[in-house]
Write an enzyme that holds these catalytic residues in place. Structure first.
Site, PDB file in Angstrom:
ATOM      1  N   ASP A 137      -2.025  -8.004  -4.652  1.00  0.00           N
ATOM      2  CA  ASP A 137      -0.982  -6.983  -4.555  1.00  0.00           C
ATOM      3  C   ASP A 137       0.279  -7.554  -3.917  1.00  0.00           C
ATOM      4  OD1 ASP A 137      -2.916  -5.173  -5.338  1.00  0.00           O
ATOM      5  OD2 ASP A 137      -3.396  -4.616  -3.273  1.00  0.00           O
TER       6      ASP A 137
HETATM    7  N1  URA Z   1      -8.000  -5.951  -3.138  1.00  0.00           N
HETATM    8  C1  URA Z   1      -6.863  -5.298  -2.825  1.00  0.00           C
HETATM    9  O1  URA Z   1      -6.899  -4.142  -2.412  1.00  0.00           O
HETATM   10  N2  URA Z   1      -5.704  -5.955  -2.971  1.00  0.00           N
HETATM   11  C2  URA Z   1      -5.604  -7.218  -3.402  1.00  0.00           C
HETATM   12  O2  URA Z   1      -4.505  -7.759  -3.508  1.00  0.00           O
HETATM   13  C3  URA Z   1      -6.794  -7.883  -3.732  1.00  0.00           C
HETATM   14  C4  URA Z   1      -7.983  -7.214  -3.584  1.00  0.00           C
END
Ligand code: URA
Length: 241
Positions: free
Chosen positions: A108
């Site tokens: 993310d």
């Molecule tokens: N899980 C999440 O919530 N975000 C990420 O970036 C990777 C795994």
């Protein structure tokens, strides 16, 4: 004479699709060899001698494959282009790597840590497809605490807000002080925002998230925003999972 390979392998070597996705492109009639549409699987082509086109455009195998680990900072998207013009992870490498490379899966915008990048479509498939069950380990900092029951539920598997049922996760409590709890969590699936949503499903809120390993390939001491090539050992390990 050039190397002779199956057409789907040739397409994957061009970095445009995994071998599996290439089979679909072939059955959809989107691939031409020497100007003729091919819809049967398994035909062979000679690198350097045959001309292969995808959607009417010639594609050529990358002479060199790149396998890179980046320590992604917060504030970068894990795509090659962003519709909102936010900085992308590829921006962090583009002065040094001139070949088109792609993130292997996603972190993310607000997650940091280990992100792999490559121009090898088969490698991406291997590391990201859930059937290969590659473990990914994260350090999650929660605001406040988490109940023993919440931990137990995550270890068993939880139902996310969209109905997806997660596999059992491995959890280790690392620290709890100043109103925060730090937990190491390992999962092998890659649903959108999965770790955050897993904690949400048991009433906990992730305020910081960092990925520290993919399989047994570790981020180690690579500084934030910096990248390095994977070692031959790491590449072989991930390819053979
Ligand atoms: N899980 C999440 O919530 N975000 C990420 O970036 C990777 C795994």
């Amino acid at each position: 004479m050039g190397e002779i390979v199956r057409l789907q392998k040739y397409i994957a070597m061009c970095g445009v699709a995994s071998r599996r996705a290439a089979e679909n492109l072939i059955s959809e009639g989107r691939v031409k060899v020497n100007g003729k549409t091919v819809n049967e699987q398994g035909i062979k082509v000679e690198i350097g001698a045959d001309t292969v086109a995808l959607n009417g455009k010639e594609i050529k195998p990358n002479r060199k494959n790149y396998y890179i680990m980046l320590n992604k900072p917060i504030g970068y998207v894990s795509t090659v282009h962003d519709q909102f013009e936010r900085p992308t992870v590829v921006d962090l490498l583009k002065n040094e790597i001139k070949t088109r490379i792609f993130p292997v899966g996603r972190l993310d915008y607000d997650t940091e840590g280990l992100l792999l990048l490559t121009n090898d479509g088969d490698f991406t498939y291997k590391v990201t497809h859930p059937k290969f069950k590659v473990d990914k380990t994260y350090i999650a900092v929660l605001k406040g605490g988490i109940s023993i029951k919440g931990l137990a539920e995550l270890r068993k598997g939880v139902t996310l807000d969209d109905g997806f049922v997660t596999s059992p996760a491995q959890l280790e409590m690392l620290d709890a002080d100043n109103g925060h709890t730090t937990i190491k969590i390992t999962i092998h699936e890659g649903q959108n925002r999965q770790v955050r949503r897993m904690f949400e499903s048991v009433g906990a809120r992730v305020v910081e998230l960092q990925r520290i390993s993919v399989g047994n390939v570790e981020l180690g001491t690579l500084p934030l925003g910096r990248w390095r090539y994977l070692t031959a050992h790491e590449i072989n390990y991930l390819k053979n999972l």
